[in-house]
Design a protein around this motif. Structure first.
Motif, mmCIF file in Angstrom:
data_model
loop_
_atom_site.group_PDB
_atom_site.id
_atom_site.type_symbol
_atom_site.label_atom_id
_atom_site.label_comp_id
_atom_site.label_asym_id
_atom_site.label_seq_id
_atom_site.Cartn_x
_atom_site.Cartn_y
_atom_site.Cartn_z
ATOM 1 N N LYS A 95 0.821 -1.219 0.000
ATOM 2 C CA LYS A 95 0.000 0.000 0.000
ATOM 3 C C LYS A 95 0.851 1.263 0.000
ATOM 4 N N ILE A 96 2.078 1.161 0.487
ATOM 5 C CA ILE A 96 2.999 2.291 0.345
ATOM 6 C C ILE A 96 3.434 2.403 -1.107
ATOM 7 N N LEU A 97 3.749 1.262 -1.715
ATOM 8 C CA LEU A 97 4.251 1.257 -3.086
ATOM 9 C C LEU A 97 3.215 1.745 -4.096
ATOM 10 N N ASN A 98 1.932 1.432 -3.874
ATOM 11 C CA ASN A 98 0.921 1.864 -4.846
ATOM 12 C C ASN A 98 0.328 3.240 -4.523
ATOM 13 N N TRP A 112 16.628 -5.761 5.731
ATOM 14 C CA TRP A 112 17.267 -5.348 4.480
ATOM 15 C C TRP A 112 16.356 -5.605 3.290
ATOM 16 N N GLU A 113 15.547 -6.664 3.369
ATOM 17 C CA GLU A 113 14.641 -6.973 2.264
ATOM 18 C C GLU A 113 13.574 -5.891 2.136
ATOM 19 N N ARG A 114 13.028 -5.447 3.243
ATOM 20 C CA ARG A 114 12.037 -4.369 3.222
ATOM 21 C C ARG A 114 12.666 -3.063 2.750
ATOM 22 N N ASP A 115 13.924 -2.859 3.144
ATOM 23 C CA ASP A 115 14.603 -1.612 2.804
ATOM 24 C C ASP A 115 14.842 -1.465 1.301
ATOM 25 N N LYS A 116 14.738 -2.560 0.566
ATOM 26 C CA LYS A 116 14.864 -2.485 -0.896
ATOM 27 C C LYS A 116 13.641 -1.815 -1.525
ATOM 28 N N LYS A 117 12.521 -1.789 -0.777
ATOM 29 C CA LYS A 117 11.260 -1.293 -1.325
ATOM 30 C C LYS A 117 10.797 0.023 -0.711
ATOM 31 N N VAL A 118 11.120 0.230 0.564
ATOM 32 C CA VAL A 118 10.691 1.444 1.259
ATOM 33 C C VAL A 118 11.864 1.994 2.054
ATOM 34 N N ASP A 119 11.690 3.209 2.576
ATOM 35 C CA ASP A 119 12.691 3.805 3.460
ATOM 36 C C ASP A 119 12.185 3.776 4.897
ATOM 37 N N PHE A 120 13.116 3.659 5.836
ATOM 38 C CA PHE A 120 12.776 3.610 7.254
ATOM 39 C C PHE A 120 13.207 4.887 7.970
ATOM 40 N N SER A 121 12.411 5.265 8.946
ATOM 41 C CA SER A 121 12.781 6.379 9.813
ATOM 42 C C SER A 121 13.790 5.884 10.847
ATOM 43 N N GLY A 224 14.550 -2.697 16.276
ATOM 44 C CA GLY A 224 14.066 -1.343 16.482
ATOM 45 C C GLY A 224 12.712 -1.158 15.809
ATOM 46 N N ILE A 225 11.850 -0.359 16.429
ATOM 47 C CA ILE A 225 10.548 -0.021 15.856
ATOM 48 C C ILE A 225 10.691 1.302 15.112
ATOM 49 N N ALA A 226 10.266 1.333 13.861
ATOM 50 C CA ALA A 226 10.426 2.533 13.033
ATOM 51 C C ALA A 226 9.219 2.702 12.122
ATOM 52 N N CYS A 227 9.113 3.875 11.512
ATOM 53 C CA CYS A 227 8.076 4.134 10.507
ATOM 54 C C CYS A 227 8.631 3.806 9.122
ATOM 55 N N MET A 228 7.749 3.439 8.204
ATOM 56 C CA MET A 228 8.126 3.180 6.815
ATOM 57 C C MET A 228 7.492 4.240 5.920
ATOM 58 N N VAL A 229 8.267 4.739 4.954
ATOM 59 C CA VAL A 229 7.767 5.761 4.018
ATOM 60 C C VAL A 229 8.192 5.374 2.601
ATOM 61 N N PRO A 230 7.555 5.961 1.574
ATOM 62 C CA PRO A 230 7.958 5.673 0.194
ATOM 63 C C PRO A 230 9.393 6.135 -0.061
#
Length: 298
Positions: A95-98, A112-121, A224-230
């Motif tokens: 839902k971030i990607l679309n 690291w796998e998630r970081d390929k698609k989104v950025d983390f705070s 660590g708990i962080a937010c994800m953004v496009p």
């Protein structure tokens, strides 16, 4: 004829390039234009993000989103409405990607796998993977999990931690945490794996907490708990990081507004009580983040 050809050509150009222009809009530009921050969060991740008895979405991460909204209002010079959308772990990144979500703040951990698609705070909390079991269970060590039915949510760091710790455990994938807790109570699984704090949060709400326990003493992982953004939205990510940093700096400095937010969820009368050791660890973690950046002037 030439006029018709020109109109046709212009029409084709608009059809070709308009979607690209719309797609190129940054998150910050979209929020400035619409006045809405659309945020994904959880409905059952106590105390980070969950639905309370009044049907409202609340939690530590929801409070972070409200602080982010306030910061955006200052930067953009207009009122912003925070629109909360509940998402499952598997829905967050798609839902971030679309473009359906501007940000996700729930109980998300970096991979690291998630970081390929989104950025983390930057991280504004810490947790780890543990198991909820019935009282008296002998589960806990990696060897004890061989052949056992361990409930877990798909596409979570808890799934990854279990596969790493004991590949021979029988993972049972569940649609949400409520189903996981019910499956354990009904004997359909031997244990339910989730974030340590989320399990403690559930124990604080159940009618018979003494019938269960969280194991092992040391989590299988620490995250660590962080937010994800496009991706490619550095100005927006800067605003998110500035907000989270300001909160942590204020909390460590004893600012009443920020200590009240933290204690609401983790204080002696909070939803999940952190003992002195865990509270000291949380403060130490925040201090490390603070010391890695320039202090915000008071």
């Amino acid at each position: 004829m030439y006029k018709k050809l020109a109109i046709t050509t212009l029409s084709l150009l608009l059809t070709t390039f308009t979607p690209a222009v719309a797609k190129a809009e940054t998150v910050m530009g979209k929020i400035a234009r619409t006045g809405v921050l659309t945020a994904g969060t959880s409905k059952d991740a106590i105390p980070f993000a969950y639905t309370n008895n009044q049907g409202q979405l609340v939690g530590y991460s929801v409070d972070m989103l409200n602080l982010i909204k306030e910061q955006l209002e200052k930067e953009l010079g207009r009122k912003i409405r925070l629109q909360l959308v509940t998402v499952t772990p598997g829905e967050r990144i798609p839902k971030i990607l679309n473009g359906q979500l501007d940000i996700v703040c729930d109980a998300s951990s970096f991979t690291w796998e998630r970081d390929k698609k989104v950025d983390f705070s930057i991280s504004y909390g810490a947790t780890g993977t543990q198991l909820l079991v019935k009282k008296g269970s002998n589960l806990g060590s990696p060897e004890s999990l061989i052949g056992k039915r361990i409930g877990v949510l798909s596409q979570t760091t808890n799934e990854l931690a279990l596969k790493r710790v004991q590949p021979q455990a029988k993972l049972v994938f569940l649609k949400d945490r409520a189903e996981g807790y019910a499956a354990l109570q009904q004997g359909k699984i031997d244990a339910f794996a989730s974030d340590s704090i989320l399990l403690e949060g559930w124990l604080g709400t159940t009618k018979n907490p003494d019938a269960f326990q969280v194991v092992p003493d040391r989590p299988y992982s620490r995250e660590g708990i962080a937010c994800m953004v496009p991706e490619n939205n550095s100005r927006f990510l800067d605003s998110v990081n500035y907000t989270l940093y300001k909160f942590m700096q204020g909390f460590v400095d004893g600012d009443k507004r920020y200590t009240t937010i933290f204690d609401r969820w983790f204080g002696s009368h909070g939803v999940v009580f952190l003992n002195n050791d865990l509270r000291d660890l949380a403060i130490e973690t925040m201090q490390i983040v603070i010391e890695s950046r320039e202090e915000i002037p008071k």
